[in-house]
Design a protein around this motif. Structure first.
Motif, PDB file in Angstrom:
ATOM      1  N   ASP A  31       6.089  39.696  60.424  1.00  0.00           N
ATOM      2  CA  ASP A  31       6.796  38.759  61.289  1.00  0.00           C
ATOM      3  C   ASP A  31       8.306  39.014  61.324  1.00  0.00           C
ATOM      4  O   ASP A  31       9.066  38.201  61.861  1.00  0.00           O
ATOM      5  N   TYR A  32       8.724  40.133  60.758  1.00  0.00           N
ATOM      6  CA  TYR A  32      10.145  40.473  60.821  1.00  0.00           C
ATOM      7  C   TYR A  32      10.252  41.988  60.848  1.00  0.00           C
ATOM      8  O   TYR A  32       9.554  42.667  60.083  1.00  0.00           O
ATOM      9  N   PHE A  33      11.109  42.477  61.732  1.00  0.00           N
ATOM     10  CA  PHE A  33      11.191  43.919  61.940  1.00  0.00           C
ATOM     11  C   PHE A  33      12.650  44.354  61.932  1.00  0.00           C
ATOM     12  O   PHE A  33      13.536  43.630  62.415  1.00  0.00           O
ATOM     13  N   TYR A  88      16.250  57.573  62.575  1.00  0.00           N
ATOM     14  CA  TYR A  88      16.070  56.134  62.726  1.00  0.00           C
ATOM     15  C   TYR A  88      14.708  55.733  62.177  1.00  0.00           C
ATOM     16  O   TYR A  88      13.676  56.305  62.550  1.00  0.00           O
ATOM     17  N   PHE A  89      14.736  54.732  61.292  1.00  0.00           N
ATOM     18  CA  PHE A  89      13.506  54.201  60.713  1.00  0.00           C
ATOM     19  C   PHE A  89      13.289  52.776  61.185  1.00  0.00           C
ATOM     20  O   PHE A  89      14.231  51.967  61.170  1.00  0.00           O
ATOM     21  N   CYS A  90      12.075  52.451  61.581  1.00  0.00           N
ATOM     22  CA  CYS A  90      11.740  51.047  61.752  1.00  0.00           C
ATOM     23  C   CYS A  90      11.035  50.568  60.484  1.00  0.00           C
ATOM     24  O   CYS A  90      10.425  51.365  59.754  1.00  0.00           O
ATOM     25  N   ALA A  91      11.166  49.295  60.204  1.00  0.00           N
ATOM     26  CA  ALA A  91      10.553  48.706  59.022  1.00  0.00           C
ATOM     27  C   ALA A  91       9.969  47.353  59.402  1.00  0.00           C
ATOM     28  O   ALA A  91      10.495  46.671  60.284  1.00  0.00           O
ATOM     29  N   ALA A  92       8.887  47.002  58.747  1.00  0.00           N
ATOM     30  CA  ALA A  92       8.214  45.733  59.015  1.00  0.00           C
ATOM     31  C   ALA A  92       8.068  44.947  57.722  1.00  0.00           C
ATOM     32  O   ALA A  92       7.907  45.522  56.637  1.00  0.00           O
ATOM     33  N   HIS A  93       8.106  43.638  57.855  1.00  0.00           N
ATOM     34  CA  HIS A  93       8.091  42.765  56.678  1.00  0.00           C
ATOM     35  C   HIS A  93       7.289  41.501  56.994  1.00  0.00           C
ATOM     36  O   HIS A  93       7.319  41.002  58.120  1.00  0.00           O
ATOM     37  N   ARG A  94       6.581  41.043  55.996  1.00  0.00           N
ATOM     38  CA  ARG A  94       5.892  39.759  56.087  1.00  0.00           C
ATOM     39  C   ARG A  94       6.693  38.789  55.254  1.00  0.00           C
ATOM     40  O   ARG A  94       6.858  39.007  54.047  1.00  0.00           O
TER      41      ARG A  94
END
Lengths: 113, 113
Positions: A31-33, A88-94
């Motif tokens: 729910d957070y990127f 460039y890196f994308c990251a995802a977080h709960r």
């Protein structure tokens, strides 16, 4: 299993044009990127982020778009500058139940002068 | 410079030796993360500290790895009986409570011969 994917290892763009970097994720609990930029011999630097309650976030030349139904986010850089050349890196977080961040494999952007 | 610092920046060791890395986060940051990054991959989460408490560890963190943050300030990551597969960049990051983006250090590059 790669929960966050950046399918384009590299991208070249002319200076002044738009750069579009893409990221897909599989876990609907994220729910957070975030997007990070990394220059050689340095650690990643935070660029911009978006919460899943939004579909767009803008900061200067950088805009992140989130399409939750497609589990897809993109980073737009307009206009692109040679100094934007980096990985460039994308990251995802709960945000509940874990402190872990899951990163994609990165996209190397080259902005040509 | 008040950023995240890591020491050493480079380490070459022989297989079977123990190594220890240090991370000094930004002084007021109570959250501290360790990541590992191999070539062509994004950072992989290893462990998380909130102050001195280690609250989450990845399954990647075998029992040869141990991390500490004894006084809630600097942290150490020790790898015992190193293996060639441990060769990677080890990144430390820190953040404040309630802030979901992280500041990364420059990393420690480990080469196990």
């Amino acid at each position: 299993d790669q929960q966050v994917k950046q399918n384009s290892p590299s991208l070249s763009v002319q200076e002044g044009r738009i750069s579009i970097l893409n990221c897909d994720y599989t876990n609907s609990m994220f729910d957070y990127f975030l997007w990070y930029k990394k220059y050689p011999a340095e650690g990643p630097t935070f660029l911009i982020s978006i919460s899943s309650i939004k579909d767009k976030n803008e900061d200067g030349r950088f805009t992140v778009f989130l399409n939750k139904s497609a589990k897809h986010l993109s980073l737009h850089i307009v206009p692109s500058q040679p100094g934007d050349s980096a990985v460039y890196f994308c990251a995802a977080h709960r945000t509940s139940g874990t402190y872990k961040y899951i990163f994609g494999t990165g996209t190397r952007l080259k902005v040509l002068a | 410079d008040t950023g995240v610092s890591q020491d050493p920046r480079h380490k070459i060791t022989k297989r079977g030796q123990n190594v220890t890395f240090r991370c000094d986060p930004i002084s007021e940051h109570n959250r501290l993360y360790w990541y590992r990054q191999t070539l062509g991959q994004g950072p992989e989460f290893l462990t998380y500290f909130q102050n001195e408490a280690q609250l989450e560890k990845s399954r990647l963190l075998s029992d040869r790895f141990s991390a500490e943050r004894p006084k809630g300030s600097f942290s150490t990551l020790e790898i015992q009986r190193t293996e060639q597969g441990d060769s990677a960049m080890y990144l430390c990051a820190s953040s404040l409570d309630g802030v979901l983006s992280q500041y990364f250090g420059p990393g420690t590059r480990l080469l196990v011969l």
